[in-house]
Design an enzyme around this catalytic site. Structure first.
Site, PDB file in Angstrom:
ATOM      1  NE  ARG A 149      -4.080  -1.813   0.278  1.00  0.00           N
ATOM      2  CZ  ARG A 149      -4.080  -3.087  -0.105  1.00  0.00           C
ATOM      3  NH1 ARG A 149      -2.999  -3.600  -0.668  1.00  0.00           N
ATOM      4  NH2 ARG A 149      -5.146  -3.838   0.069  1.00  0.00           N
ATOM      5  CD  GLU A 181      -5.545   1.056   2.436  1.00  0.00           C
ATOM      6  OE1 GLU A 181      -5.983   1.901   1.643  1.00  0.00           O
ATOM      7  OE2 GLU A 181      -5.925  -0.120   2.480  1.00  0.00           O
ATOM      8  CB  SER A 236      -8.496  -1.649   4.584  1.00  0.00           C
ATOM      9  OG  SER A 236      -8.796  -2.902   4.044  1.00  0.00           O
TER      10      SER A 236
HETATM   11  N1  EPU Z   1     -10.597 -10.811  10.347  1.00  0.00           N
HETATM   12  C1  EPU Z   1     -11.308 -10.924  11.512  1.00  0.00           C
HETATM   13  N2  EPU Z   1     -12.331 -10.033  11.733  1.00  0.00           N
HETATM   14  C2  EPU Z   1     -12.662  -9.073  10.842  1.00  0.00           C
HETATM   15  C3  EPU Z   1     -11.929  -8.966   9.650  1.00  0.00           C
HETATM   16  C4  EPU Z   1     -10.884  -9.845   9.418  1.00  0.00           C
HETATM   17  O1  EPU Z   1     -11.050 -11.773  12.331  1.00  0.00           O
HETATM   18  O2  EPU Z   1     -13.595  -8.313  11.125  1.00  0.00           O
HETATM   19  C5  EPU Z   1      -9.490 -11.762  10.106  1.00  0.00           C
HETATM   20  C6  EPU Z   1      -9.984 -13.059   9.463  1.00  0.00           C
HETATM   21  O3  EPU Z   1      -9.302 -14.112  10.035  1.00  0.00           O
HETATM   22  C7  EPU Z   1      -9.519 -12.945   8.027  1.00  0.00           C
HETATM   23  C8  EPU Z   1      -8.291 -12.083   8.154  1.00  0.00           C
HETATM   24  O4  EPU Z   1      -8.554 -11.211   9.243  1.00  0.00           O
HETATM   25  O5  EPU Z   1      -9.216 -14.190   7.505  1.00  0.00           O
HETATM   26  C9  EPU Z   1      -8.008 -11.267   6.924  1.00  0.00           C
HETATM   27  O6  EPU Z   1      -9.197 -10.582   6.529  1.00  0.00           O
HETATM   28  P1  EPU Z   1      -9.502 -10.291   4.991  1.00  0.00           P
HETATM   29  O7  EPU Z   1      -9.214 -11.488   4.160  1.00  0.00           O
HETATM   30  O8  EPU Z   1     -10.845  -9.675   4.879  1.00  0.00           O
HETATM   31  O9  EPU Z   1      -8.377  -9.269   4.559  1.00  0.00           O
HETATM   32  P2  EPU Z   1      -7.784  -7.990   5.311  1.00  0.00           P
HETATM   33  O10 EPU Z   1      -6.385  -8.298   5.698  1.00  0.00           O
HETATM   34  O11 EPU Z   1      -8.707  -7.509   6.357  1.00  0.00           O
HETATM   35  C10 EPU Z   1      -6.708  -7.032   3.121  1.00  0.00           C
HETATM   36  C11 EPU Z   1      -6.721  -5.730   2.378  1.00  0.00           C
HETATM   37  C12 EPU Z   1      -8.019  -5.570   1.609  1.00  0.00           C
HETATM   38  C13 EPU Z   1      -8.157  -6.724   0.630  1.00  0.00           C
HETATM   39  C14 EPU Z   1      -8.111  -8.048   1.417  1.00  0.00           C
HETATM   40  C15 EPU Z   1      -8.065  -9.258   0.505  1.00  0.00           C
HETATM   41  C16 EPU Z   1      -5.323  -4.227   3.674  1.00  0.00           C
HETATM   42  C17 EPU Z   1      -5.278  -3.053   4.584  1.00  0.00           C
HETATM   43  N3  EPU Z   1      -6.539  -4.620   3.309  1.00  0.00           N
HETATM   44  O12 EPU Z   1      -7.759  -6.948   4.094  1.00  0.00           O
HETATM   45  O13 EPU Z   1      -7.930  -4.361   0.867  1.00  0.00           O
HETATM   46  O14 EPU Z   1      -9.379  -6.637  -0.091  1.00  0.00           O
HETATM   47  O15 EPU Z   1      -6.897  -8.107   2.206  1.00  0.00           O
HETATM   48  O16 EPU Z   1      -6.844  -9.335  -0.144  1.00  0.00           O
HETATM   49  O17 EPU Z   1      -4.273  -4.757   3.296  1.00  0.00           O
HETATM   50  C18 EPU Z   1      -8.376  -2.015   0.949  1.00  0.00           C
HETATM   51  O18 EPU Z   1      -7.162  -1.846   0.823  1.00  0.00           O
HETATM   52  O19 EPU Z   1      -9.175  -1.057   1.044  1.00  0.00           O
HETATM   53  C19 EPU Z   1      -8.898  -3.376   1.017  1.00  0.00           C
HETATM   54  C20 EPU Z   1     -10.194  -3.638   1.199  1.00  0.00           C
END
Ligand code: EPU
Length: 345
Positions: free
Chosen positions: A165, A333, A237
């Site tokens: 990012r 972010e 995010s």
């Molecule tokens: N999780 C929880 N509770 C929540 C949300 C997430 O426990 O409320 C845990 C779950 O275990 C899940 C893990 O966190 O498996 C990861 O969550 P998720 O796959 O939704 O991905 P993220 O790390 O929260 C990142 C990016 C997203 C992108 C997704 C998928 C960042 C800051 N965000 O989110 O990007 O869509 O991975 O690749 O790196 C964005 O940048 O705006 C964005 C949405």
């Protein structure tokens, strides 16, 4: 031609908060940006470059002139040798429209990045990424106009210094260039990347996986947990997933064995900020019309009439609680733009 419009920014930010600026000027081509800059010679600190407004939190009146590159061209060039296709895209093209257009033409490469809000010109700035693919993996070059001189410069991937990012446009060159066009490398054949767990699961029964199927699966996953900004104001995010040392990770893991984390680089771990926020009891937390989304705790939402400051208050509450419980500092972010920098970024 440059085209000046009223300065309410509500339609220009996906949080849907009311905010204003001195002036908003939209340009349809690179030359009009150049001639405006060369004629006006504006002070650099009086300008802000607006993309699709999908990664911004705006606070009240922002005493700046907002510039938007609304250039709307998409040109595909199949390469003579091999299966590569280069696509050159104007900064004002909506990112998801580009993804769909390229898939409809039968080209793969952008499918994992389906449904990311925002415009093409903003995509390199924060190196957008999702489901195992980042913009930098498809990036060839970009063109940008330097605000100080009005001159055009071409940037290679190396020049952009992409990170998680992150790019040079968030650091050394912050606020100094307006990106006008981006060139990406696509492929005539499907080369699916489905390492991301839920994506793999959804496509488990498929044999020859097409780029369109990957896109459909990504869209389904996103729609199941990420709110549609057209219905519920948000900027994706709100925080980055924090990276900690192996030592910090071990301490946290001992205290919270169910901690969600992934090893990255040399002896570091990326923590799922969504998990930290949920564990802190803040998933679905709400103060008036500002809150933490109830299906993805990393996303802050505007339930209707929240102001930028209302959202910021919730963000601070989240940051403070996570710091208190886990000793981990969450960095935003999204870009927080106001009279002064209130939140560290
Ligand atoms: N999780 C929880 N509770 C929540 C949300 C997430 O426990 O409320 C845990 C779950 O275990 C899940 C893990 O966190 O498996 C990861 O969550 P998720 O796959 O939704 O991905 P993220 O790390 O929260 C990142 C990016 C997203 C992108 C997704 C998928 C960042 C800051 N965000 O989110 O990007 O869509 O991975 O690749 O790196 C964005 O940048 O705006 C964005 C949405």
């Amino acid at each position: 031609m440059a085209n000046s419009v009223p300065a309410s920014l509500r339609p220009f930010n996906t949080f849907g908060v009311e905010a204003t600026c001195n002036e908003l000027i939209s340009f349809n081509d690179e030359e009009s940006i150049q001639s405006w800059l060369k004629a006006e010679k504006p002070a650099l600190d009086s300008l802000f470059i607006l993309g699709g407004g999908s990664n911004l939190l705006l606070l009240g009146h922002i005493p700046l002139t907002f510039l938007q590159a609304s250039i709307q061209v998409i040109n595909y060039m199949e390469q003579q040798a091999g299966d590569d296709v280069l696509v050159t895209v104007g900064a004002g093209v909506n990112w998801h429209q580009l993804v769909l257009d390229s898939l409809n033409k039968g080209y793969s490469g952008l499918e994992n990045l389906s449904l990311i809000p925002g415009n093409v010109g903003a995509a390199p700035i924060q190196n957008i990424g999702a489901y195992g693919v980042e913009l930098k993996d498809r990036f060839v070059s970009l063109r940008a106009v330097e605000l100080a001189s009005g001159d055009v410069r071409e940037f290679s991937a190396q020049d952009c210094q992409f990170g998680y990012r992150d790019s040079i446009f968030k650091r050394a060159l912050k606020g100094r260039y307006v990106i006008t066009q981006v060139t990406l490398r696509l492929n005539k054949h499907s080369q699916p990347h489905i390492e991301y767990g839920p994506l793999k699961q959804m496509l488990a029964d498929e044999t020859a996986i097409t780029a369109k199927q990957v896109s459909d699966a990504v869209i389904a996953i996103r729609q199941s947990k990420l709110p549609d900004p057209a219905q519920l104001g948000n900027a994706g995010s709100f925080f980055k997933n924090p990276v900690v040392t192996e030592e910090q990770f071990q301490t946290l893991h001992d205290a919270f064995p169910e901690l969600v984390a992934y090893p990255v680089g040399d002896k570091h771990y990326k923590l799922a900020a969504g998990w930290l926020i949920e564990k802190a009891g803040l998933k679905g937390y709400r103060e008036g019309d500002a809150g933490v989304h109830d299906r993805q705790a990393l996303v802050l939402v505007n339930y209707g009439q929240a102001s930028g400051d209302d959202i910021l208050r919730v963000a601070k509450r989240v940051r403070d609680k996570v710091l208190e419980l886990f000793g981990v500092n969450l960095e935003p972010e999204v870009w927080i733009i106001g009279k002064q920098q209130i939140f560290p970024s």
